[in-house]
Design a protein around this motif. Structure first.
Motif, mmCIF file in Angstrom:
data_model
loop_
_atom_site.group_PDB
_atom_site.id
_atom_site.type_symbol
_atom_site.label_atom_id
_atom_site.label_comp_id
_atom_site.label_asym_id
_atom_site.label_seq_id
_atom_site.Cartn_x
_atom_site.Cartn_y
_atom_site.Cartn_z
ATOM 1 N N LEU A 1 0.834 -1.198 0.000
ATOM 2 C CA LEU A 1 0.000 0.000 0.000
ATOM 3 C C LEU A 1 0.873 1.253 0.000
ATOM 4 C CD1 LEU A 1 -2.704 -1.084 2.618
ATOM 5 C CD2 LEU A 1 -2.820 -1.259 0.122
ATOM 6 N N ARG A 2 0.255 2.382 -0.342
ATOM 7 C CA ARG A 2 0.954 3.668 -0.410
ATOM 8 C C ARG A 2 2.209 3.570 -1.290
ATOM 9 N NH1 ARG A 2 -0.791 3.099 4.912
ATOM 10 N NH2 ARG A 2 -2.369 4.637 5.539
ATOM 11 N N THR A 3 2.059 2.864 -2.396
ATOM 12 C CA THR A 3 3.186 2.607 -3.295
ATOM 13 C C THR A 3 2.787 2.991 -4.713
ATOM 14 O OG1 THR A 3 3.890 0.753 -1.885
ATOM 15 C CG2 THR A 3 4.815 0.869 -4.091
ATOM 16 N N VAL A 4 3.386 4.043 -5.237
ATOM 17 C CA VAL A 4 3.055 4.547 -6.568
ATOM 18 C C VAL A 4 4.070 4.034 -7.577
ATOM 19 C CG1 VAL A 4 2.707 6.604 -7.986
ATOM 20 C CG2 VAL A 4 2.016 6.620 -5.576
ATOM 21 N N ALA A 5 3.595 3.260 -8.559
ATOM 22 C CA ALA A 5 4.468 2.777 -9.629
ATOM 23 C C ALA A 5 4.836 3.935 -10.544
ATOM 24 C CB ALA A 5 3.761 1.676 -10.414
ATOM 25 N N ARG A 6 6.130 4.012 -10.901
ATOM 26 C CA ARG A 6 6.591 5.136 -11.719
ATOM 27 C C ARG A 6 7.403 4.693 -12.939
ATOM 28 N NH1 ARG A 6 5.250 9.812 -9.311
ATOM 29 N NH2 ARG A 6 4.786 9.772 -7.072
ATOM 30 N N GLY A 7 8.358 3.809 -12.765
ATOM 31 C CA GLY A 7 9.211 3.430 -13.876
ATOM 32 C C GLY A 7 9.065 1.962 -14.243
ATOM 33 N N LEU A 8 9.336 1.634 -15.501
ATOM 34 C CA LEU A 8 9.301 0.250 -15.978
ATOM 35 C C LEU A 8 10.543 -0.002 -16.813
ATOM 36 C CD1 LEU A 8 7.618 -2.417 -16.310
ATOM 37 C CD2 LEU A 8 6.788 -1.423 -18.463
ATOM 38 N N GLU A 9 11.308 -1.032 -16.439
ATOM 39 C CA GLU A 9 12.530 -1.367 -17.169
ATOM 40 C C GLU A 9 12.604 -2.875 -17.382
ATOM 41 O OE1 GLU A 9 15.961 0.123 -15.210
ATOM 42 O OE2 GLU A 9 15.217 2.185 -15.068
ATOM 43 N N ALA A 10 13.057 -3.271 -18.568
ATOM 44 C CA ALA A 10 13.243 -4.687 -18.860
ATOM 45 C C ALA A 10 14.463 -5.214 -18.116
ATOM 46 C CB ALA A 10 13.406 -4.900 -20.361
ATOM 47 N N ARG A 11 14.361 -6.419 -17.583
ATOM 48 C CA ARG A 11 15.485 -7.048 -16.902
ATOM 49 C C ARG A 11 16.316 -7.820 -17.925
ATOM 50 N NH1 ARG A 11 13.703 -10.863 -12.454
ATOM 51 N NH2 ARG A 11 15.799 -10.474 -11.636
ATOM 52 N N PRO A 12 17.639 -7.803 -17.786
ATOM 53 C CA PRO A 12 18.500 -8.494 -18.760
ATOM 54 C C PRO A 12 18.157 -9.968 -18.931
ATOM 55 C CG PRO A 12 19.806 -7.077 -17.333
ATOM 56 C CD PRO A 12 18.424 -7.084 -16.762
ATOM 57 N N GLY A 13 17.780 -10.639 -17.840
ATOM 58 C CA GLY A 13 17.476 -12.058 -17.933
ATOM 59 C C GLY A 13 16.026 -12.363 -18.212
ATOM 60 N N GLY A 14 15.247 -11.354 -18.515
ATOM 61 C CA GLY A 14 13.820 -11.542 -18.748
ATOM 62 C C GLY A 14 13.001 -11.017 -17.584
ATOM 63 N N GLY A 15 11.782 -10.645 -17.874
ATOM 64 C CA GLY A 15 10.938 -10.068 -16.841
ATOM 65 C C GLY A 15 11.119 -8.560 -16.759
#
Length: 327
Positions: free
Chosen positions: A85-99
């Motif tokens: 809770l009280r957690t605002v998603a801001r950035g999205l980055e691809a992981r080198p190994g997937g995901g």
């Protein structure tokens, strides 16, 4: 599974669509982390109209919005779902190994797949616009953890359901609470309003309504009650005026946005592999912003995400009547 800051599936947004996506993915045996910007789950249902009646949820005729959310939260019992809770998603980055890595204002979280169910956007509290706010050392526009304010004198300003609930929870946590509003009545469930009256009558909190908040001063506030000016001591002032949706924190994600919508294909698949969308954000739903449609999209996205993370799982889950819930 969910371990540390990693989960099989990360769901962004804790409204009806997010809750159902979390349920379905966890019910299929995956570990799920659910991010919610506010201090409680439910999205628009709890933030904007918790005490209103909803008539178009399958199998639930004339049900309070908050009760719909409560039922969905109970549905998560016994499943591997971690709520932030009280957690605002801001950035999205691809992981080198997937995901993917989702960056938030409370740290980074990783997952094999992401389901975006952020509705109209993060519901962030309206700015506290109170005369004299700059002179008071602790003015807030959202409700903190009640235990944080135990032992403090707290003035709660507002007639929204969150104000009623905050006053009750803070008083129970040991704060000296005064609840005020410019009108006589407060909003909330029948049980909450009955508890408020009981607490007021028992002296466990003070209610000043109708009242006009004149201004804040260091250590308190000046109110006009029945034509008389009253000074209310307050170490903390909670000015609760509701919430406004904000898509800005996630609109930088490279999803090919079409205005306020994210284009999606079968199963809610977005332009990014392993990133899905459901609910009001999904372009496929258009202007049909219905809970029933959000549930269907959430189920589709969750099952496609489950197959993406664990290819041995079929996309089609089979019938729930033929399965057992996890112990």
């Amino acid at each position: 599974m969910t371990s540390g800051t990693h989960s099989d599936i990360l769901v962004v947004g804790g409204g009806p669509a997010g809750l159902y996506a979390a349920f379905y993915a966890a019910w299929r045996g995956l570990g799920v982390r659910l991010l919610e910007a506010r201090g409680e789950l439910g999205g628009q249902l709890t933030a904007l109209y918790p005490d209103k009646r909803v008539y178009d949820v399958p199998g639930l005729p004339e049900t309070r919005a908050a009760d719909i959310v409560a039922g969905q939260v109970r549905q998560l019992d016994g499943l591997d779902v971690t709520t932030e809770l009280r957690t605002v998603a801001r950035g999205l980055e691809a992981r080198p190994g997937g995901g993917w890595t989702v960056r938030t204002d409370r740290g980074d979280f990783t997952a094999g797949a992401v389901i975006l169910t952020a509705g109209m956007g993060a519901l962030l509290p309206r700015e506290a616009r109170v005369p004299g706010a700059a002179s008071h050392p602790d003015v807030r526009s959202d409700v903190p953890e009640p235990a944080e304010l135990a032992g403090r004198r707290v003035l709660v300003v507002g007639g929204v359901p969150q104000a009623t609930r905050a006053a009750l929870e803070l008083a129970q946590a040991g704060a000296a609470v005064t609840l005020t509003h410019r009108r006589l009545g407060f909003r909330g469930s029948p049980d909450e309003l009955a508890a408020l009256e009981e607490a007021r009558a028992g002296g466990r909190l003070s209610v000043l309504a109708p009242a006009v908040l004149v201004n804040l001063v260091p250590g308190g506030a000046h109110l006009t009650v029945d034509g008389e000016q009253v000074r209310v001591p307050a170490d903390t002032v909670l000015s609760l005026g509701g919430y406004l949706p904000d898509l800005a924190p996630i609109q930088g994600w490279p999803l090919g946005w079409q205005g306020e919508y994210v284009p999606d294909g079968p199963g809610g698949q977005t332009a990014l592999p392993g990133v899905y969308v459901a609910g009001d954000l999904a372009q496929s739903g258009g202007d049909f912003k219905l809970i029933s449609l959000a549930y269907a999209q959430a189920a589709m996205a969750a099952n496609h995400a489950a197959h993406h993370v664990r290819p041995e799982l079929r996309v089609r889950p089979g019938h729930s009547s033929e399965k057992r819930m996890q112990d």
